[in-house]
Design a protein around this motif. Structure first.
Motif, PDB file in Angstrom:
ATOM      1  N   THR A 123      10.365   0.345  -7.831  1.00 47.93           N
ATOM      2  CA  THR A 123      11.207  -0.716  -7.255  1.00 47.93           C
ATOM      3  C   THR A 123      10.334  -1.728  -6.517  1.00 47.93           C
ATOM      4  N   MET A 124       9.379  -1.212  -5.736  1.00 49.92           N
ATOM      5  CA  MET A 124       8.509  -2.130  -4.993  1.00 49.92           C
ATOM      6  C   MET A 124       7.730  -3.016  -5.962  1.00 49.92           C
ATOM      7  N   ALA A 152       6.313   4.075  -7.489  1.00 49.09           N
ATOM      8  CA  ALA A 152       7.056   3.165  -6.594  1.00 49.09           C
ATOM      9  C   ALA A 152       7.503   1.953  -7.416  1.00 49.09           C
ATOM     10  N   GLY A 177       7.500  -1.283   6.978  1.00 49.79           N
ATOM     11  CA  GLY A 177       8.935  -1.387   6.701  1.00 49.79           C
ATOM     12  C   GLY A 177       9.210  -2.277   5.513  1.00 49.79           C
ATOM     13  N   GLN A 206      11.372  12.889  -3.071  1.00 51.43           N
ATOM     14  CA  GLN A 206      12.357  12.144  -3.857  1.00 51.43           C
ATOM     15  C   GLN A 206      12.591  12.833  -5.194  1.00 51.43           C
ATOM     16  N   SER A 225       0.733  -3.561   3.781  1.00 47.66           N
ATOM     17  CA  SER A 225       2.141  -3.281   4.032  1.00 47.66           C
ATOM     18  C   SER A 225       2.467  -1.845   3.639  1.00 47.66           C
ATOM     19  N   LYS A 236       4.761  14.931 -11.147  1.00 48.50           N
ATOM     20  CA  LYS A 236       4.844  13.593 -11.729  1.00 48.50           C
ATOM     21  C   LYS A 236       3.438  13.244 -12.226  1.00 48.50           C
ATOM     22  N   HIS A 243       2.111   3.277  -5.168  1.00 50.54           N
ATOM     23  CA  HIS A 243       2.035   4.442  -6.055  1.00 50.54           C
ATOM     24  C   HIS A 243       2.642   4.103  -7.422  1.00 50.54           C
ATOM     25  N   GLY A 246       0.789  -1.232   0.000  1.00 51.48           N
ATOM     26  CA  GLY A 246       0.000   0.000   0.000  1.00 51.48           C
ATOM     27  C   GLY A 246       0.812   1.267   0.000  1.00 51.48           C
ATOM     28  N   ARG A 248       7.641   5.470   5.322  1.00 54.38           N
ATOM     29  CA  ARG A 248       8.470   6.644   5.034  1.00 54.38           C
ATOM     30  C   ARG A 248       7.934   7.916   5.671  1.00 54.38           C
ATOM     31  N   PHE A 280      10.890  -5.233   3.115  1.00 55.37           N
ATOM     32  CA  PHE A 280      10.974  -6.687   3.322  1.00 55.37           C
ATOM     33  C   PHE A 280      12.416  -7.174   3.235  1.00 55.37           C
ATOM     34  N   GLY A 281      13.288  -6.338   2.695  1.00 54.29           N
ATOM     35  CA  GLY A 281      14.661  -6.772   2.449  1.00 54.29           C
ATOM     36  C   GLY A 281      14.807  -7.322   1.036  1.00 54.29           C
ATOM     37  N   GLY A 282      14.318  -6.546   0.056  1.00 50.75           N
ATOM     38  CA  GLY A 282      14.490  -6.917  -1.343  1.00 50.75           C
ATOM     39  C   GLY A 282      13.621  -8.100  -1.757  1.00 50.75           C
TER      40      GLY A 282
HETATM   41  P1  NAP Z   1      10.139   2.270  -4.092  1.00 51.66           P
HETATM   42  O1  NAP Z   1      11.248   3.189  -4.433  1.00 51.66           O
HETATM   43  O2  NAP Z   1       9.455   1.568  -5.190  1.00 51.66           O
HETATM   44  O3  NAP Z   1      10.613   1.135  -3.055  1.00 51.66           O
HETATM   45  C1  NAP Z   1      11.844   1.202  -2.383  1.00 51.66           C
HETATM   46  C2  NAP Z   1      11.812   0.193  -1.267  1.00 51.66           C
HETATM   47  O4  NAP Z   1      10.922   0.618  -0.232  1.00 51.66           O
HETATM   48  C3  NAP Z   1      11.308  -1.178  -1.672  1.00 51.66           C
HETATM   49  O5  NAP Z   1      12.318  -1.932  -2.304  1.00 51.66           O
HETATM   50  C4  NAP Z   1      10.862  -1.727  -0.335  1.00 51.66           C
HETATM   51  O6  NAP Z   1      11.982  -2.085   0.462  1.00 51.66           O
HETATM   52  C5  NAP Z   1      10.266  -0.514   0.338  1.00 51.66           C
HETATM   53  N1  NAP Z   1       8.821  -0.376   0.092  1.00 51.66           N
HETATM   54  C6  NAP Z   1       8.187   0.393  -0.809  1.00 51.66           C
HETATM   55  N2  NAP Z   1       6.867   0.276  -0.698  1.00 51.66           N
HETATM   56  C7  NAP Z   1       6.653  -0.602   0.317  1.00 51.66           C
HETATM   57  C8  NAP Z   1       5.481  -1.128   0.908  1.00 51.66           C
HETATM   58  N3  NAP Z   1       4.251  -0.756   0.515  1.00 51.66           N
HETATM   59  N4  NAP Z   1       5.655  -2.019   1.936  1.00 51.66           N
HETATM   60  C9  NAP Z   1       6.893  -2.387   2.350  1.00 51.66           C
HETATM   61  N5  NAP Z   1       8.028  -1.912   1.819  1.00 51.66           N
HETATM   62  C10 NAP Z   1       7.901  -1.026   0.819  1.00 51.66           C
HETATM   63  O7  NAP Z   1       9.059   3.052  -3.210  1.00 51.66           O
HETATM   64  P2  NAP Z   1       8.863   4.623  -2.995  1.00 51.66           P
HETATM   65  O8  NAP Z   1       8.619   5.268  -4.308  1.00 51.66           O
HETATM   66  O9  NAP Z   1       9.942   5.111  -2.093  1.00 51.66           O
HETATM   67  O10 NAP Z   1       7.484   4.614  -2.206  1.00 51.66           O
HETATM   68  C11 NAP Z   1       7.448   4.177  -0.855  1.00 51.66           C
HETATM   69  C12 NAP Z   1       5.988   4.078  -0.456  1.00 51.66           C
HETATM   70  O11 NAP Z   1       5.372   5.353  -0.590  1.00 51.66           O
HETATM   71  C13 NAP Z   1       5.191   3.104  -1.308  1.00 51.66           C
HETATM   72  O12 NAP Z   1       4.427   2.302  -0.442  1.00 51.66           O
HETATM   73  C14 NAP Z   1       4.313   3.982  -2.178  1.00 51.66           C
HETATM   74  O13 NAP Z   1       3.043   3.418  -2.420  1.00 51.66           O
HETATM   75  C15 NAP Z   1       4.209   5.260  -1.345  1.00 51.66           C
HETATM   76  N6  NAP Z   1       4.122   6.467  -2.172  1.00 51.66           N
HETATM   77  C16 NAP Z   1       5.085   6.712  -3.098  1.00 51.66           C
HETATM   78  C17 NAP Z   1       4.999   7.851  -3.873  1.00 51.66           C
HETATM   79  C18 NAP Z   1       6.015   8.144  -4.944  1.00 51.66           C
HETATM   80  O14 NAP Z   1       5.889   9.176  -5.617  1.00 51.66           O
HETATM   81  N7  NAP Z   1       7.012   7.294  -5.151  1.00 51.66           N
HETATM   82  C19 NAP Z   1       3.934   8.745  -3.696  1.00 51.66           C
HETATM   83  C20 NAP Z   1       2.967   8.457  -2.728  1.00 51.66           C
HETATM   84  C21 NAP Z   1       3.064   7.324  -1.977  1.00 51.66           C
HETATM   85  P3  NAP Z   1      12.556  -3.583   0.482  1.00 51.66           P
HETATM   86  O15 NAP Z   1      13.340  -3.751  -0.779  1.00 51.66           O
HETATM   87  O16 NAP Z   1      13.392  -3.609   1.726  1.00 51.66           O
HETATM   88  O17 NAP Z   1      11.385  -4.524   0.553  1.00 51.66           O
END
Ligand code: NAP
Length: 238
Positions: free
Chosen positions: A75-76, A73, A45, A134, A27, A190, A70, A7, A31, A47-49
């Motif tokens: 990588t996730m 996101a 948090g 970011q 999950s 974005k 999102h 989520g 952040r 999961f560790g990749g």
């Molecule tokens: P990301 O770059 O795709 O993911 C980086 C790492 O963060 C993943 O490898 C994972 O770590 C961890 N992660 C991301 N989402 C997770 C989740 N839902 N549950 C558990 N671990 C998660 O992600 P991001 O862009 O930083 O976004 C982080 C979170 O913010 C996401 O849940 C996303 O839905 C939310 N979000 C993102 C944005 C955006 O613009 N990117 C905007 C609004 C909300 P591990 O490898 O250790 O598992």
């Protein structure tokens, strides 16, 4: 049936609220300081990749995964695809549609934050930067006055821009007032899609301002992708 719901979005919270009769664990990456917790069980948090997520799916006897993270996101999502495949668990990606320009919009599409920063000086002098924390460092060298809106402050806090800490949903009237107050002449976003943060686009159109949109990452190949919470709920109930 046990579901892992990845989520961090409004759609994921809506889906969790609709699935209270199913064993769902939401999950969150954890952040943001002020977590918006969904209904039901939650874990927080990384999961560790891929390996960590694969183990988690096996250890918790997960029957299905919904990746409702999102659209940026990436990588996730990539990890979810690989781990679900490794663990032999069906995966659905819930990805809201991107935004589309309408009459009166002056939109400029780019592939990255760096490309947006390069284009900006040709479009305006006073920037409203709404891409979250970011990637904002890509704009540090534009030399343009910049108002950057994020939920939590970047670490370390940037000195080259004015920070506005806020969280959607946003209304058009408030976005119009903000753009006027700061004499903004170009907006950067974005292509997140969705209703919650769309008001800035309507406000920019009303003020005849150019908008720079960063393209979203491609959707994953080889897994089902739906655009609505209703479609995700019906996939799970099939
Ligand atoms: P990301 O770059 O795709 O993911 C980086 C790492 O963060 C993943 O490898 C994972 O770590 C961890 N992660 C991301 N989402 C997770 C989740 N839902 N549950 C558990 N671990 C998660 O992600 P991001 O862009 O930083 O976004 C982080 C979170 O913010 C996401 O849940 C996303 O839905 C939310 N979000 C993102 C944005 C955006 O613009 N990117 C905007 C609004 C909300 P591990 O490898 O250790 O598992």
């Amino acid at each position: 049936m046990k579901v892992l719901l990845l989520g961090g979005t409004g759609e994921a919270r809506e889906l969790a609220a609709q699935l209270t009769d199913i064993d769902v664990v939401s999950s969150l990456a954890g952040r943001t300081k002020d977590l918006r917790l969904p209904d039901g069980a939650v874990r927080v948090g990384g999961f560790g990749g891929v390996a960590g997520l694969t183990d988690w799916l096996r250890d918790n006897a997960v029957d299905a995964v919904v990746d409702a993270t999102h659209p940026f996101a990436a990588t996730m999502t990539e990890h979810a695809v690989a781990a679900a495949r490794a663990a032999g668990v069906p995966l659905l990606v819930l990805r809201r549609p991107g935004w589309g320009a309408g009459p009166g919009d002056d939109w400029h599409w780019v592939n990255s934050a760096a490309d947006a920063a390069t284009l900006l000086p040709t479009l305006g002098q006073r920037v409203f930067l709404t891409i979250g924390r970011q990637g904002i460092d890509a704009f540090a060298g534009t030399g343009l006055w910049t108002l950057a809106r994020c939920v939590d402050p970047p670490e370390p806090p940037p000195t080259w821009c004015t920070l506005l800490l806020d969280r959607g949903p946003y209304a058009v009237d408030a976005e119009l007032a903000l753009l006027r107050q700061h004499a903004i002449d170009v907006v950067v976003t974005k292509d997140s899609g969705g209703q919650q943060t769309q008001a800035k686009l309507t406000a920019a159109r009303e003020l005849h301002l150019p908008v720079v949109l960063i393209q979203r990452p491609a959707a994953p190949n080889g897994v089902p992708v739906v655009e609505t919470v209703a479609a995700a709920a019906s996939w799970l109930r099939k």
